[in-house]
Enzyme design. Structure first.
Site, PDB file in Angstrom:
ATOM      1  N   LEU A  95       0.872  -1.247  -0.008  1.00  0.00           N
ATOM      2  CA  LEU A  95      -0.001   0.087   0.084  1.00  0.00           C
ATOM      3  C   LEU A  95       0.804   1.507   0.207  1.00  0.00           C
ATOM      4  O   LEU A  95       0.695   2.061  -0.780  1.00  0.00           O
ATOM      5  CB  LEU A  95      -0.922  -0.237   1.268  1.00  0.00           C
ATOM      6  N   HIS A 103       2.281   7.260  15.203  1.00  0.00           N
ATOM      7  CA  HIS A 103       1.732   7.445  16.507  1.00  0.00           C
ATOM      8  C   HIS A 103       0.988   8.992  16.352  1.00  0.00           C
ATOM      9  O   HIS A 103      -0.238   9.144  16.940  1.00  0.00           O
ATOM     10  CB  HIS A 103       2.962   7.802  17.291  1.00  0.00           C
ATOM     11  N   LEU A 149      19.858  -1.648  32.264  1.00  0.00           N
ATOM     12  CA  LEU A 149      21.006  -2.470  31.575  1.00  0.00           C
ATOM     13  C   LEU A 149      22.443  -1.535  31.507  1.00  0.00           C
ATOM     14  O   LEU A 149      23.432  -2.393  31.150  1.00  0.00           O
ATOM     15  CB  LEU A 149      20.625  -3.171  30.431  1.00  0.00           C
ATOM     16  N   ARG A 154      22.550  -7.496  39.498  1.00  0.00           N
ATOM     17  CA  ARG A 154      23.803  -6.373  39.315  1.00  0.00           C
ATOM     18  C   ARG A 154      24.218  -5.757  40.722  1.00  0.00           C
ATOM     19  O   ARG A 154      23.242  -4.862  41.174  1.00  0.00           O
ATOM     20  CB  ARG A 154      23.353  -5.357  38.102  1.00  0.00           C
ATOM     21  N   GLU A 184       1.991   1.098  10.197  1.00  0.00           N
ATOM     22  CA  GLU A 184       0.855   0.773  10.449  1.00  0.00           C
ATOM     23  C   GLU A 184      -0.090   1.872  11.181  1.00  0.00           C
ATOM     24  O   GLU A 184      -0.870   1.733  12.144  1.00  0.00           O
ATOM     25  CB  GLU A 184       0.530  -0.555  11.432  1.00  0.00           C
TER      26      GLU A 184
END
Lengths: 387, 249
Positions: A134, A369, A341, A271, A366
């Protein structure tokens, strides 16, 4: 301690078969897919060896009736499956989204009986792969302005134009292509190998690396009339397909968010800095709490819209709300998880950065936002801000 | 071929186990239960035999209501019928479970009875052998390969330091070991097919247990690992430690 991502015990509401589907897909992803995703992500390829197995599991054509090779299940179950696939990688869920919502759905909904009988069982079994054309190089959020044309000829149709950012584009056996005709937008099934049709793989992606993204080019491509989707009339037809896919994305995004949250929590507990696990620091706890709260809210949105979808009362703006919110939150969660992390979070030793980069695409594709914001805005004011 | 598969529902291998306050049982409140992984090999083998030779696979499980989920998983993998032997809890004593299973198995006149070599929760490793004794038929366990030729069975089993190949005839009991096959995932269609199968419920009066769990204990915390070095220079020291400290070489 509350383990996992289901803080409120939301999944306790699942029926036995819903739970079994979720568990099966989760096991498949953990045992088969996760051990190899790092390598495929680095190579920038979709792991094709899983396609037959995904078909056998019944993950293509989940809502398509059994007589056409589908599983004939609810949209709710479809959602749970997408959640668990995207726990693995957005590329894996994207593959399934395209096959289910953007290829099998339009053929089932807008195709002729012959087209359904020919294509749906092959697509359901993973013997054939589909893609959906599309978006164009110059027309993303405004597909109505598309330049691809199909001109009526004695033998059928002559297709000219180009489609861009097409998931599975260069690996597909059949493309559902949308083009303007004198009678408005129509859908065509363009088979691989058709003269004048070429598909090129888009390279250099930093996101959705383990997913194929292609460009489709049509130069005087002859399409027989029997390959036109007879019931698809106007832009509503492709938009209805996107609506199906967006619904699955809303579930999938939460799956990715869960993977990031769980990884970050485990990491924070093991950690040690300043003599104790970093999970014991207030700033880290706040991040984890925010993440889990948003996952919980996203899950509740999915449960409600899933029920609406199965009742047939889900509106496109309902789906805009879940897609917009859940992908946005998933991206924030991934970024937050990456910060927990820390340095380890920038390598592919951990899955979070892969999800984080993937979600940048999911945020845009799609319906961006921003466009979803305006769709919801229109639904509550009656005033369109973009048309 | 008329096949029975006895399955047990066990905690997920990924579950963090918590004990009840009296330390006699596992706290079940936050546990995700699964089909015992060794039983998955048994179910898979049963379904493959059915697919190759025809017949029917009956899934049998003893335990509280929650074990129905494990039964449903086995049905979704390809089982045809199911019997749930309802008890309040899983007995601690394998003999009690075996006697209840044996009474049902006797009625069924099964050609072959398959089960995992052990359950991953209590790890007794007893069920195939006790059932063999109670039913007075051959029981071969820790099986990694099974061939069927008419009424004759050939099984390869793992023993200490090697493999043993046994020939026997049906009816018989097989205890499945990892390696027997690669169990399938239940497909979405299989799950929906399983949903339509009525699980036959039977109340069973279990005998008093002769074996009781006195207490359970957590494994001792693992001591942290040691990094000897990160280049080939560290190999001699690593070998020395493996030999002298870890005593594995």
């Amino acid at each position: 301690m509350v383990e996992g991502s289901d803080f409120l015990g939301i999944f306790n509401r699942l029926s036995e078969e819903e739970r079994l589907v979720m568990q099966t897909v989760r096991d498949f992803v953990r045992e088969q897919y996760l051990p190899v995703i790092r390598e495929y992500h680095a190579r920038g390829e979709f792991p094709m060896q899983f396609v037959p197995q995904l078909g056998e599991l019944g993950l293509f054509g989940i809502t398509v009736p059994e007589e056409y090779g589908g599983a004939g299940l609810s949209y709710f179950i479809y959602g749970l499956a997408m959640q668990e696939l995207e726990r693995g990688d957005s590329g894996l869920r994207s593959f399934a989204s395209v096959q289910n919502s953007l290829v099998m759905y339009p053929i089932y909904r807008y195709g002729s009986e012959e087209q359904k009988k020919k294509w749906l069982p092959l697509l359901a079994g993973g013997e054939k792969i589909g893609c959906f054309g599309l978006t164009e190089p110059d027309h993303g959020s405004d597909p109505g302005a598309m330049e691809t044309r199909a001109q009526k000829t004695d033998a059928g149709w002559l297709l000219n134009g180009a489609k861009m950012w097409i998931t599975n584009g260069s690996i597909a056996d059949v493309a559902v292509v949308w083009a303007k005709t004198d009678a408005g937008i129509n859908g065509f099934l363009v088979e691989k190998g058709t003269a004048g049709f070429t598909a090129n793989k888009i390279k250099g992606k930093f996101s959705l690396r383990a997913s194929d993204t292609g460009e489709l080019v049509f130069e005087d491509c002859e399409i027989p009339e029997e390959n036109r989707l007879p019931l698809a009339k106007g832009l509503r037809a492709p938009l209805s397909c996107l609506n199906e896919a967006r619904y699955g994305i809303a579930w999938g995004a939460i799956g990715a968010a869960m993977a990031c949250y769980e990884e970050a929590r485990d990491y924070a507990l093991s950690r040690v800095q300043f003599g104790r696990p970093i999970a014991g620091f207030q700033l880290v706890q706040e991040k984890l709490v925010e993440m889990l709260t948003e996952i919980t809210k996203g899950l509740l949105l999915n449960f409600q819209v899933g029920k609406l979808k199965d009742m047939g009362t889900a509106k496109h703006y309902h789906i805009s709300m879940v897609k917009r919110n859940n992908v946005h939150q998933a991206l924030q969660i991934a970024r937050s998880a990456r910060s927990i992390l820390a340095a380890n979070g920038i390598t592919d030793e951990y899955q979070t950065i892969r999800h984080m980069l993937n979600l940048e695409s999911v945020y845009t594709y799609e319906g961006t936002h921003d466009i979803h914001t305006l769709i919801i805005g229109e639904s509550i004011t009656g005033l369109s801000a973009f048309r | 071929m008329n096949i029975a598969v006895c399955v047990k529902q066990t905690p997920d291998t990924e579950t963090r186990i918590k004990l009840t306050e009296d330390q006699k049982r596992v706290d079940e409140s936050d546990i995700n239960f699964i089909l015992n992984p060794y039983d998955e090999f048994a179910v898979e083998q049963a379904v493959r035999l059915k697919e190759a030779h025809g017949g029917e696979v009956t899934v049998i499980s003893l335990g509280p209501d929650r074990v129905k989920t494990a039964i449903r998983t086995a049905l979704a993998m390809g089982g045809d019928r199911a019997i749930h032997l309802k008890t309040e809890k899983h007995p601690d004593d394998p003999l009690v479970t075996a006697k209840a299973l044996a009474s049902v198995l006797k009625e069924g006149n099964y050609d072959l009875i398959l089960l995992g070599k052990q359950a991953i929760d209590d790890d007794h490793n007893q069920m195939p052998s006790i059932l063999g004794a109670l039913l007075d038929i051959p029981a071969v366990t820790v099986v990694i390969k099974l061939e069927v030729d008419g009424n004759k069975l050939t099984a390869e089993r793992e023993i200490d330091g090697g493999h043993e190949i046994l020939e026997f005839s049906m009816p018989a009991i097989i205890g499945a070991q990892r390696g027997l096959n690669e169990p399938r995932y239940p497909s979405l269609k299989g799950i929906m097919r399983a949903k339509k199968i009525q699980i036959e419920e039977r109340e069973v009066a279990t005998e008093p247990e002769q074996l009781k769990v006195e207490s359970l204990q957590y494994p001792p915390p693992k001591s942290p690992g040691k990094i000897v070095g990160d280049s080939a220079d560290a190999v001699p020291e690593l070998l020395r430690l493996l030999h002298e400290e870890a005593k594995v070489l």
